[in-house]
Scaffold this motif. Sequence first.
Motif, PDB file in Angstrom:
ATOM      1  N   VAL A 200       0.836  -1.202   0.000  1.00 31.15           N
ATOM      2  CA  VAL A 200       0.000   0.000   0.000  1.00 31.15           C
ATOM      3  C   VAL A 200       0.874   1.256   0.000  1.00 31.15           C
ATOM      4  CG1 VAL A 200      -1.626   1.377   1.361  1.00 31.15           C
ATOM      5  CG2 VAL A 200      -1.988  -1.085   1.079  1.00 31.15           C
ATOM      6  N   VAL A 201       1.930   1.256   0.820  1.00 29.16           N
ATOM      7  CA  VAL A 201       2.837   2.406   0.870  1.00 29.16           C
ATOM      8  C   VAL A 201       3.509   2.613  -0.480  1.00 29.16           C
ATOM      9  CG1 VAL A 201       4.995   3.275   1.859  1.00 29.16           C
ATOM     10  CG2 VAL A 201       3.247   2.305   3.349  1.00 29.16           C
ATOM     11  N   SER A 202       3.965   1.547  -1.104  1.00 30.21           N
ATOM     12  CA  SER A 202       4.625   1.664  -2.410  1.00 30.21           C
ATOM     13  C   SER A 202       3.680   2.256  -3.442  1.00 30.21           C
ATOM     14  CB  SER A 202       5.122   0.288  -2.878  1.00 30.21           C
ATOM     15  OG  SER A 202       6.108  -0.212  -1.999  1.00 30.21           O
ATOM     16  N   ARG A 203       2.434   1.841  -3.418  1.00 27.61           N
ATOM     17  CA  ARG A 203       1.449   2.385  -4.368  1.00 27.61           C
ATOM     18  C   ARG A 203       1.211   3.867  -4.122  1.00 27.61           C
ATOM     19  NH1 ARG A 203      -3.844   2.863  -3.511  1.00 27.61           N
ATOM     20  NH2 ARG A 203      -3.821   1.321  -1.827  1.00 27.61           N
ATOM     21  N   LEU A 204       1.084   4.240  -2.848  1.00 26.40           N
ATOM     22  CA  LEU A 204       0.838   5.648  -2.533  1.00 26.40           C
ATOM     23  C   LEU A 204       2.070   6.509  -2.809  1.00 26.40           C
ATOM     24  CD1 LEU A 204      -1.215   5.334   0.785  1.00 26.40           C
ATOM     25  CD2 LEU A 204      -2.059   5.863  -1.509  1.00 26.40           C
ATOM     26  N   MET A 205       3.267   5.945  -2.639  1.00 21.82           N
ATOM     27  CA  MET A 205       4.481   6.686  -2.945  1.00 21.82           C
ATOM     28  C   MET A 205       4.542   7.036  -4.432  1.00 21.82           C
ATOM     29  SD  MET A 205       6.356   7.439  -0.324  1.00 21.82           S
ATOM     30  CE  MET A 205       7.893   7.785  -1.192  1.00 21.82           C
ATOM     31  N   LYS A 206       4.094   6.131  -5.274  1.00 18.36           N
ATOM     32  CA  LYS A 206       4.048   6.417  -6.710  1.00 18.36           C
ATOM     33  C   LYS A 206       3.086   7.579  -6.993  1.00 18.36           C
ATOM     34  CE  LYS A 206       5.213   1.744  -8.267  1.00 18.36           C
ATOM     35  NZ  LYS A 206       4.727   0.541  -9.010  1.00 18.36           N
ATOM     36  N   LYS A 207       1.973   7.594  -6.276  1.00 21.41           N
ATOM     37  CA  LYS A 207       0.998   8.667  -6.444  1.00 21.41           C
ATOM     38  C   LYS A 207       1.578  10.007  -5.992  1.00 21.41           C
ATOM     39  CE  LYS A 207      -3.607  10.145  -4.907  1.00 21.41           C
ATOM     40  NZ  LYS A 207      -4.784   9.777  -4.062  1.00 21.41           N
ATOM     41  N   LEU A 208       2.253  10.015  -4.836  1.00 19.53           N
ATOM     42  CA  LEU A 208       2.869  11.244  -4.340  1.00 19.53           C
ATOM     43  C   LEU A 208       3.985  11.701  -5.271  1.00 19.53           C
ATOM     44  CD1 LEU A 208       3.109  10.521  -0.497  1.00 19.53           C
ATOM     45  CD2 LEU A 208       1.396  11.894  -1.704  1.00 19.53           C
ATOM     46  N   GLY A 209       4.702  10.745  -5.843  1.00 17.14           N
ATOM     47  CA  GLY A 209       5.747  11.090  -6.792  1.00 17.14           C
ATOM     48  C   GLY A 209       5.192  11.721  -8.050  1.00 17.14           C
TER      49      GLY A 209
END
Length: 224
Positions: A200-209
């Motif tokens: 979940v964190v990896s997916r959200l990090m892509k969004k924030l990026g």
Amino acid sequence: MLTALRGRTVVANQSYAMKTSFLAECFPVLEKELLKEVEEHASVKRFSAHEYIVRQGSFIRFLPIVIDGRVKVFSDEDTVQFLLYYIVSGASCIYSFAHTFNNGPAEFSAVVEVESQLLLLPFPKVISWLKKYPSFGYLVLTDYQKHYRDLLNTTKQITCYNLDHRLLDHLKTKAKIGQSDLLNISHQEIADDLGTSREVVSRLMKKLGANGEVMQIGRKIKVL
């Protein structure tokens, strides 16, 4: 507790005079008689990075004050870990203070994130000092209020905001207390702090990026 003393190094075998100097500069409102008692009964200990100060379920016998470094306070519930707050230089831990008045096991864990030095105040003396010295009670109460606000903010984050908002706020907090916008932290560590999964964190990090709010640089994260 109150103002942090930046840039000072205190060694574990320091003399009483050096310990008095540290306390007097950090907490100028403390009575001289109290400083003498702290010199006599408190101890200074250096902790390595990732070393536990307190483990949930254990019994604690001292009130810690961070001389330098950073400590993470968290709780485990049903195998899920969630971050409560951080303790930085000059601050004590309100959960440890709460245990001053009972003999129950700790309901939290505290782990050193970077190499740190702590001043350890024995609980029997803490109780005595609260009764004898108004300045000490004021300092403890002020620190309690600060971390109470931190806990309220954590509750608000969980209740009112989406996980992506909580993730960004968490990274900004880490950058602020670490005084660097480049964080050496893994997605799994972030997931542990937020009580979620690494995926979940990896997916959200892509969004924030994609939104231009963070940037992944190798194994590090840059807060933009």
